[in-house]
Motif scaffolding. Structure first.
Motif, PDB file in Angstrom:
ATOM      1  N   MET A  20       0.849  -1.181   0.000  1.00 38.10           N
ATOM      2  CA  MET A  20       0.000   0.000   0.000  1.00 38.10           C
ATOM      3  C   MET A  20       0.892   1.241   0.000  1.00 38.10           C
ATOM      4  O   MET A  20       1.639   1.480   0.922  1.00 38.10           O
ATOM      5  N   LYS A  21       0.798   1.984  -1.097  1.00 39.42           N
ATOM      6  CA  LYS A  21       1.598   3.191  -1.228  1.00 39.42           C
ATOM      7  C   LYS A  21       0.845   4.376  -0.635  1.00 39.42           C
ATOM      8  O   LYS A  21      -0.340   4.562  -0.892  1.00 39.42           O
ATOM      9  N   TRP A  22       1.539   5.168   0.163  1.00 37.50           N
ATOM     10  CA  TRP A  22       0.917   6.315   0.828  1.00 37.50           C
ATOM     11  C   TRP A  22       0.955   7.515  -0.106  1.00 37.50           C
ATOM     12  O   TRP A  22       1.964   7.797  -0.716  1.00 37.50           O
ATOM     13  N   ASN A  23      -0.169   8.230  -0.230  1.00 39.26           N
ATOM     14  CA  ASN A  23      -0.221   9.431  -1.060  1.00 39.26           C
ATOM     15  C   ASN A  23      -1.050  10.502  -0.351  1.00 39.26           C
ATOM     16  O   ASN A  23      -1.491  10.319   0.783  1.00 39.26           O
ATOM     17  N   LYS A  24      -1.277  11.604  -1.053  1.00 41.04           N
ATOM     18  CA  LYS A  24      -2.014  12.721  -0.442  1.00 41.04           C
ATOM     19  C   LYS A  24      -3.442  12.335  -0.074  1.00 41.04           C
ATOM     20  O   LYS A  24      -3.958  12.769   0.946  1.00 41.04           O
ATOM     21  N   ASP A  25      -4.074  11.515  -0.918  1.00 40.77           N
ATOM     22  CA  ASP A  25      -5.448  11.079  -0.618  1.00 40.77           C
ATOM     23  C   ASP A  25      -5.515  10.347   0.709  1.00 40.77           C
ATOM     24  O   ASP A  25      -6.424  10.553   1.515  1.00 40.77           O
ATOM     25  N   LYS A  26      -4.547   9.488   0.957  1.00 39.54           N
ATOM     26  CA  LYS A  26      -4.530   8.705   2.185  1.00 39.54           C
ATOM     27  C   LYS A  26      -4.220   9.594   3.397  1.00 39.54           C
ATOM     28  O   LYS A  26      -4.753   9.375   4.482  1.00 39.54           O
ATOM     29  N   THR A  27      -3.381  10.605   3.202  1.00 40.28           N
ATOM     30  CA  THR A  27      -3.084  11.541   4.292  1.00 40.28           C
ATOM     31  C   THR A  27      -4.342  12.324   4.677  1.00 40.28           C
ATOM     32  O   THR A  27      -4.671  12.449   5.858  1.00 40.28           O
ATOM     33  N   ILE A  28      -5.043  12.816   3.657  1.00 38.74           N
ATOM     34  CA  ILE A  28      -6.283  13.556   3.922  1.00 38.74           C
ATOM     35  C   ILE A  28      -7.317  12.640   4.566  1.00 38.74           C
ATOM     36  O   ILE A  28      -8.029  13.039   5.497  1.00 38.74           O
ATOM     37  N   ALA A  29      -7.387  11.384   4.105  1.00 39.38           N
ATOM     38  CA  ALA A  29      -8.328  10.425   4.681  1.00 39.38           C
ATOM     39  C   ALA A  29      -7.999  10.144   6.143  1.00 39.38           C
ATOM     40  O   ALA A  29      -8.899  10.031   6.982  1.00 39.38           O
ATOM     41  N   ALA A  30      -6.705  10.052   6.474  1.00 45.37           N
ATOM     42  CA  ALA A  30      -6.310   9.816   7.866  1.00 45.37           C
ATOM     43  C   ALA A  30      -6.717  10.996   8.747  1.00 45.37           C
ATOM     44  O   ALA A  30      -7.203  10.809   9.871  1.00 45.37           O
ATOM     45  N   VAL A  31      -6.547  12.210   8.225  1.00 44.46           N
ATOM     46  CA  VAL A  31      -6.973  13.398   8.975  1.00 44.46           C
ATOM     47  C   VAL A  31      -8.492  13.378   9.150  1.00 44.46           C
ATOM     48  O   VAL A  31      -9.005  13.699  10.230  1.00 44.46           O
ATOM     49  N   CYS A  32      -9.215  12.950   8.122  1.00 42.34           N
ATOM     50  CA  CYS A  32     -10.676  12.877   8.213  1.00 42.34           C
ATOM     51  C   CYS A  32     -11.126  11.821   9.221  1.00 42.34           C
ATOM     52  O   CYS A  32     -12.134  12.011   9.896  1.00 42.34           O
ATOM     53  N   VAL A  33     -10.391  10.717   9.320  1.00 43.94           N
ATOM     54  CA  VAL A  33     -10.713   9.720  10.348  1.00 43.94           C
ATOM     55  C   VAL A  33     -10.569  10.349  11.724  1.00 43.94           C
ATOM     56  O   VAL A  33     -11.438  10.195  12.589  1.00 43.94           O
ATOM     57  N   ILE A  86     -10.813   4.806   1.854  1.00 41.93           N
ATOM     58  CA  ILE A  86      -9.795   5.468   1.025  1.00 41.93           C
ATOM     59  C   ILE A  86      -8.401   5.032   1.464  1.00 41.93           C
ATOM     60  O   ILE A  86      -7.526   4.771   0.631  1.00 41.93           O
ATOM     61  N   ILE A  87      -8.188   4.925   2.771  1.00 42.14           N
ATOM     62  CA  ILE A  87      -6.880   4.499   3.275  1.00 42.14           C
ATOM     63  C   ILE A  87      -6.566   3.075   2.818  1.00 42.14           C
ATOM     64  O   ILE A  87      -5.437   2.766   2.423  1.00 42.14           O
ATOM     65  N   LEU A  88      -7.543   2.192   2.828  1.00 39.95           N
ATOM     66  CA  LEU A  88      -7.321   0.784   2.496  1.00 39.95           C
ATOM     67  C   LEU A  88      -7.315   0.507   0.991  1.00 39.95           C
ATOM     68  O   LEU A  88      -6.923  -0.582   0.574  1.00 39.95           O
ATOM     69  N   LYS A  89      -7.742   1.453   0.180  1.00 36.57           N
ATOM     70  CA  LYS A  89      -7.820   1.237  -1.264  1.00 36.57           C
ATOM     71  C   LYS A  89      -6.428   1.067  -1.855  1.00 36.57           C
ATOM     72  O   LYS A  89      -5.507   1.805  -1.551  1.00 36.57           O
ATOM     73  N   ARG A  90      -6.311   0.083  -2.741  1.00 35.14           N
ATOM     74  CA  ARG A  90      -5.047  -0.158  -3.450  1.00 35.14           C
ATOM     75  C   ARG A  90      -5.167   0.435  -4.849  1.00 35.14           C
ATOM     76  O   ARG A  90      -6.111   0.159  -5.573  1.00 35.14           O
ATOM     77  N   TYR A  91      -4.175   1.219  -5.225  1.00 41.96           N
ATOM     78  CA  TYR A  91      -4.158   1.855  -6.530  1.00 41.96           C
ATOM     79  C   TYR A  91      -3.197   1.122  -7.453  1.00 41.96           C
ATOM     80  O   TYR A  91      -2.120   0.702  -7.043  1.00 41.96           O
ATOM     81  N   GLU A  92      -3.590   0.970  -8.721  1.00 44.09           N
ATOM     82  CA  GLU A  92      -2.679   0.410  -9.727  1.00 44.09           C
ATOM     83  C   GLU A  92      -1.509   1.369  -9.921  1.00 44.09           C
ATOM     84  O   GLU A  92      -0.373   0.972 -10.004  1.00 44.09           O
ATOM     85  N   LYS A  93      -1.853   2.637  -9.999  1.00 47.38           N
ATOM     86  CA  LYS A  93      -0.834   3.683 -10.076  1.00 47.38           C
ATOM     87  C   LYS A  93      -1.299   4.833  -9.199  1.00 47.38           C
ATOM     88  O   LYS A  93      -2.472   4.920  -8.838  1.00 47.38           O
ATOM     89  N   THR A  94      -0.406   5.693  -8.852  1.00 45.36           N
ATOM     90  CA  THR A  94      -0.736   6.813  -7.984  1.00 45.36           C
ATOM     91  C   THR A  94      -1.714   7.743  -8.697  1.00 45.36           C
ATOM     92  O   THR A  94      -1.442   8.191  -9.814  1.00 45.36           O
ATOM     93  N   PRO A  95      -2.878   8.023  -8.077  1.00 44.62           N
ATOM     94  CA  PRO A  95      -3.840   8.925  -8.720  1.00 44.62           C
ATOM     95  C   PRO A  95      -3.297  10.354  -8.757  1.00 44.62           C
ATOM     96  O   PRO A  95      -2.645  10.802  -7.823  1.00 44.62           O
ATOM     97  N   GLU A  96      -3.569  10.990  -9.857  1.00 43.85           N
ATOM     98  CA  GLU A  96      -3.127  12.375 -10.002  1.00 43.85           C
ATOM     99  C   GLU A  96      -4.358  13.258 -10.136  1.00 43.85           C
ATOM    100  O   GLU A  96      -5.223  13.000 -10.970  1.00 43.85           O
ATOM    101  N   ALA A  97      -4.418  14.255  -9.313  1.00 44.74           N
ATOM    102  CA  ALA A  97      -5.511  15.219  -9.403  1.00 44.74           C
ATOM    103  C   ALA A  97      -5.065  16.324 -10.335  1.00 44.74           C
ATOM    104  O   ALA A  97      -4.231  17.150  -9.989  1.00 44.74           O
ATOM    105  N   VAL A  98      -5.587  16.289 -11.532  1.00 40.14           N
ATOM    106  CA  VAL A  98      -5.228  17.300 -12.518  1.00 40.14           C
ATOM    107  C   VAL A  98      -6.486  18.095 -12.820  1.00 40.14           C
ATOM    108  O   VAL A  98      -7.451  17.554 -13.347  1.00 40.14           O
ATOM    109  N   TYR A  99      -6.446  19.347 -12.458  1.00 44.00           N
ATOM    110  CA  TYR A  99      -7.591  20.211 -12.692  1.00 44.00           C
ATOM    111  C   TYR A  99      -7.215  21.237 -13.744  1.00 44.00           C
ATOM    112  O   TYR A  99      -6.118  21.790 -13.735  1.00 44.00           O
TER     113      TYR A  99
END
Length: 153
Positions: free
Chosen positions: A1-14, A56-69
């Motif tokens: 499980m690779k840690w990314n920004k989504d998981k950090t935000i999810a941990a704060v939300c928990v 969100i924390i437990l989700k496994r990603y094939e590749k790191t999601p990129e938020a491109v707006y």
């Protein structure tokens, strides 16, 4: 499980959800029969935040999601934030029954695709119907006070 920004935000939300849940559980009990009391909705909300954040924390990603707006998406997000602030001011001044249909009408223009033409009368009916439905739910069913505004007092 690779840690990314989504998981950090999810941990704060928990963490926020747990703190909110503790606060919700400390609300007083009701003395009325068959009345769930003030705890029910805050507890449900906190549990939803905690469970969705854990997923969100437990989700496994094939590749790191990129938020491109795009620049246009950032612009719409900024406009929505401004619209929300205007809505809060309008609630304070004009109250729920005047502010809500106006903001719904404006936001319906923002979220309608440019290729889709919707008649003004349909937008007005939608805004008024949703406003009165929400008013009925909150004021009549849940017996909550909605803002009346400074002008209506």
């Amino acid at each position: 499980m690779k840690w990314n920004k989504d998981k950090t935000i999810a941990a704060v939300c928990v963490l926020i959800g747990v703190i909110y849940l503790i606060g919700a559980l400390s609300l007083p009990q009701t003395n009325l029969a068959k009345d769930p009391g003030p705890k029910v909705f805050p507890v449900i909300g906190a549990v939803i935040v905690i469970l969705s954040s854990i997923s969100i924390i437990l989700k496994r990603y094939e590749k790191t999601p990129e938020a491109v707006y795009t620049k246009e998406q950032w612009k719409k997000a900024g406009i929505m934030l401004g619209l929300f602030i205007v809505y809060l001011l309008m609630l304070w001044i004009f109250g729920f029954l005047i502010s809500t249909p106006v903001i719904l009408l404006v936001s319906s223009y923002m979220f309608t695709d440019e290729n889709v033409k919707v008649a003004l009368w349909k937008r007005v009916i939608f805004a008024l119907a949703l406003t009165f439905f929400l008013y009925w739910i909150f004021a009549k069913v849940l017996v909550m006070l909605l803002p009346t505004g400074m002008i209506m007092k």
